[in-house]
Design a protein around this motif. Sequence first.
Motif, PDB file in Angstrom:
ATOM      1  N   ASN A 154      -6.883   1.725  -3.399  1.00 22.46           N
ATOM      2  CA  ASN A 154      -5.931   2.269  -4.366  1.00 22.46           C
ATOM      3  C   ASN A 154      -6.391   2.172  -5.815  1.00 22.46           C
ATOM      4  N   ARG A 163      -5.882   8.968  -0.136  1.00 21.95           N
ATOM      5  CA  ARG A 163      -4.945   8.717  -1.230  1.00 21.95           C
ATOM      6  C   ARG A 163      -5.149   9.709  -2.372  1.00 21.95           C
ATOM      7  N   TRP A 169       2.460   1.782  -3.403  1.00 18.52           N
ATOM      8  CA  TRP A 169       1.453   2.237  -4.357  1.00 18.52           C
ATOM      9  C   TRP A 169       1.234   3.745  -4.210  1.00 18.52           C
ATOM     10  N   ARG A 170       1.140   4.194  -2.961  1.00 17.96           N
ATOM     11  CA  ARG A 170       0.945   5.628  -2.718  1.00 17.96           C
ATOM     12  C   ARG A 170       2.184   6.438  -3.115  1.00 17.96           C
ATOM     13  N   ASP A 191       0.827  -1.202   0.000  1.00 18.08           N
ATOM     14  CA  ASP A 191       0.000   0.000   0.000  1.00 18.08           C
ATOM     15  C   ASP A 191       0.871   1.266   0.000  1.00 18.08           C
TER      16      ASP A 191
END
Length: 924
Positions: A260, A317, A209-210, A206
Motif C-alpha cells: 500500500n 491496488r 487503506w484500499r 489493508d
Amino acid sequence: MDETPTARHWLDAPPTVAAVLVSHNGATWLPKVIASLGEMFYAPTVWQVVDVGSTDGSADLLREAFGEGRVSTAPSGTGFGDAVKIALESLPETDWIWLLHDDSSVLPGTLSGLLDTATSSPDIAVVGPKIREWPSLRRLLEVGLTITATGNRETGLETGEPDAGQHDRERDVLAVNSAGMLVRRDVWDELGGFDRRLPLHGDDIDFGWRVARAGYRTRTAPTAVMFHAEASRRGTRKRSRSDVPHWEPRRAAIYTLLVNTPMPRFLFQYVRLFVGSLLRVLAMLIGKDPEAASDELLALRSAYVHPIRLFAGRRQRARTAKRPHREIRGLLAPFWLPYQHGYDMTRDTITALVKPEAVATVGRRSTRPDESPDEADDLEDGPSLLARRPWFATVLVLVLLSLLAGRGLLGAGLHGGALPASPESAYGWWSLLLGRDRELQAGTMLAPAFAIPLAAFATPVWFHPGLVVWVLMLFAVPLAALTAHRLGRLVSPHRGIRIACAVTYALCVVATGAVSQGRLGTVVALIVLPIVVNTAIQLAETPGWQLGLRLGIWIAVAAAFAPIALLLGLGGLVILLYAEGRWVSRYLVASAIVPLVLLGPWLWQRALRPFRMWWEAGFPVPGSATALDVVLGRAGGIAAPGWLTVGLVVLAVLALVPARTRLAVETAWLVAILGLAVALSGLVVTYSTHTGPADVEPWVAVPAVVWIGGLIAAVLIAAPDVRLPRPALAAVVAVALVLPVGTAVWWIGRGEADPIDTGRSAVVPLFLAERPGNTLVVTGSIDRGVDYKVVDGDGPYLGQEAVAASSPEADKLTLAVRRLLAQGTSADVRALSAAGIDAIYAPRADPDVARRIDGAPLLSPSGSDEPGSRVWTISGDPASAHASAPWWHPVVGGLQVLAWLVAIVLTAPVRRREVEPDLEEVTA
C-alpha cells in the motif's frame, strides 16, 4: 449496558443487510454470541454462517441456532476473507454486509447504531463499532485502527483504558476491525473483498487503506458497541495444524505496508522494514525471547521471499486507487510513533541486560527430572567436570592454552606479517563498502568481500574493531575445534574419538603458522570449512532449497577471506554430486551460484587474473612451501615439524581396510585429494597485485589443511570398526596422538607473537607517517619484479590493501614508478609529487632498486630506522592525495551488503513453535 431504540431516518426505507458469521473452533463463545444476536432491535435482512473446519462442536451449535440451510462449511485453513466470499455466494444482493466473528457478542442496538452512521453520508463505505474487551466488558479495545510506518497496529488507546465515553465521537479512520465491520456491498465488490494473501491478520487495515484510496470513507460509530474476546490474537482459540502460524501477524503487517505504500517511498520502506526487523530480532534475542525472535525472522523471510506477490498486490491496488496518497496521509499513525516504540524496545532490552532478574525468561533449568529445585542446588560431590562434560572441559583447556600460546598478543592493535592493522573504528570497514571518499588511490575501487562480515561483527564494538580480529586470531584453535566437533557429531557417535579428531584438526590450523604469520584469511577459512562440510552432509541427508542456499553462504564466507576456498568448495560440490547422485543436483546448483552472487564484483575482479585467487585477506606475503611440506600439511615458513603428520597419513591409509565404512572413507579421501591437488598446483604458479608486476608465490595453507582434514575424517569414520588386540590398539592410539600432542607442545613452547605483534603498525617509519604527504613503499627486486603501494599515514588498515585502482591517474602513477626504476627524470618525480607522494620507502631495499632511485633527480636520501631499508624524500609540497570513488561505488557496496542480509535471513535457523495435534483431526 442495554440501549433503547430511537427514531431513525433510515427506518422509512430500511437498507438491506446481509450478516455473515465466520466460526472456527468457537464453541467457547458461540452460546453467548448467538444469544446476543437474538436480542437486537434491528435484525439483518438475511443470515449466512460459515464454519471453517471446526473440531469442537461449533458446527452443531450453529446448525441448531440458524438452521441447516444457513450454515456453509469450509475446509480448515480457509482465510476469513475467503469464508466471507463463500457466504456471499449463497446470499442475495444487499445494500450492506455485516461481518461477525464467533468470539464477538453484540448489544441490542449495535446494528442500528452502525446504520445510523453508515446512512449519514453517501461517501461512507465502511463503519465500525466501539469494541470493548470480553469478558471485562468495560475496557476499550478499539475505536478505529491505523498502522505505523514499522507495521505496528495502532488503536490510539492506552493499555487497559476503561470506557468512560471519552471516545464517543464519530470520526474518520483508516480502518476498523473486521469484527462488526459494516461495509457497502458495491464497494466490497469493487475492491474484491479482503486480500486472499491476508487470511486472518491485517485484512481489516489493508481493506480500509484500499477503501480510502478508492475515494470512500471509513467511519467509527461509538454508539454501536461490541465485545470481542480476540481469541486468535491472544492464543486462546483451539489451534489445528492448518491454522496460520504464530508469525503471521507480523508477516501480514509487513505485506500490508509494502503493497500500500506509494512510490517512491516504497523503496525506502522496503529497506527500512528489512533492517528494522533484523534489529528487532537482535533485541528479542538480547531480551531472552528466542521464540519471538524466530517469529520475527520467519515473518520477514516469508514477506520478502515472494517479491512477485508484492508487485502483484501493488498492481491490484493501483487499479482501484482514485485518490492520491497524500490526501489520506492524515489517517496513518504519526511519523514519530515508531521511534517511541523503538525507545520502549531499547529500554526493555537494556533492562534485560542490566536487571535480568526483572525479565521473564523462556529458558529451561538443566536439572534432572526426578529432583526438586532444592536438591538441584545441593552442592554434593559427584563426577568431575571432565567426566560429566568432557567436550566442555576440552574447550576450556583449549581456551587456556590459547591464552598461554598467545601470551605476547594480549595487548591491542594486532598486526604484523600478512596482517595489516585494523581501522580506528568500524566506520573504516563500512566506508570501504559504502563510502566514496578515499585518501590512497582513485579509480574503480572495489572493497574486498571480507569487509562485510568484519564490519558487521565490529559494529557492536564500534571503537575497537581490532577486537574482532584479535578474537579470531588468538582463539583460532578453540573456534576451529568447535566447528570440527560439530561436524564430527554427524560423522561418528563415539564421543572420545570425535573430540580427539576435532582437537587434532584445530591444532593443524596453528601448525601451519597461520596465526604467527598473521594469515587471517587462512584462519577464518579453516574455521568455516568444517561448517561447509557439515551443511553439505545435511543437504545430502535431507535435500532442500534452504540447506542448498545455506551451503552457498558458508562457501562465500570462507572464500571472502581466502578466495581459493571457492575452488575447494566448488570441487566439494562435485564430490557431493558424485557421492549422492543427481537427486541433489538442483540444490547444488543453488549452492554454486550463491557465492558467486554474494562475492559480487570483487570476485569478478580477482577472476580477471585467476591466480590472484590465492591472495587472501591481508598483505600478499609470499609462501615458501615445497611439495613435501604440502604432503605433510605445511605451507612453509614458520610451522610445526612436518614429521608429526606422518602417523596420520599411515592411519588414513589403514582406514580404507574396514569394508563397512569403506565407501564413506573413500569420500573423505576424495576431499583430501582435492585439497592436496589444489595445494600442489599452488606451488607451480605465481600471482601479481594490481600495483606491480612482482611475482608472489601463493600461500597454500588452506588446501594443505583440507588435505589433512580429509585424512582426519577418514580415521574418524573408520575408527569405531577397528578390532585389534590391546597392544596393537595402544600402538595405534599412540601414533594418532603424536600429531595433536606434538603440535600442542610446539605451539605453546614457541608462542604466536612473531612476526605478528601488538602495538603501533609499522608499515612505514614514524617520521614518514607524520609527513604531510603519502609514502610510496617499494618492495621486490629488479630480477623478480617490483611491487609498490601508496601508504597514507601509518599505513593501510585491513581491507585497504586489497582495494584495486584502475583509472588514468593510477595508470600514470604506475608509469611514473616504472620510469623511475628504469632511468628516472625530473618529470617522473614531479608526477609522484602530483599524486600526493612526498617520500619513497624501500624496506629491505634491493641494491639494484636503491641504486636506480639514487640516480633520480629531486630526491634527497634520508635516514631510516631499520638496517637494510632506504628512505628518499621529495622536495616541495605534495598535491592533495584526496580522491573520490565513482558514484556507483556505494550503490554496488550497498547492494552487496543487502544481498548478504537477504541470504542470511532466508537461511537463518529458527525455533519453530510446536502445534499440538488435534485429537479429532488426527483420528479423522
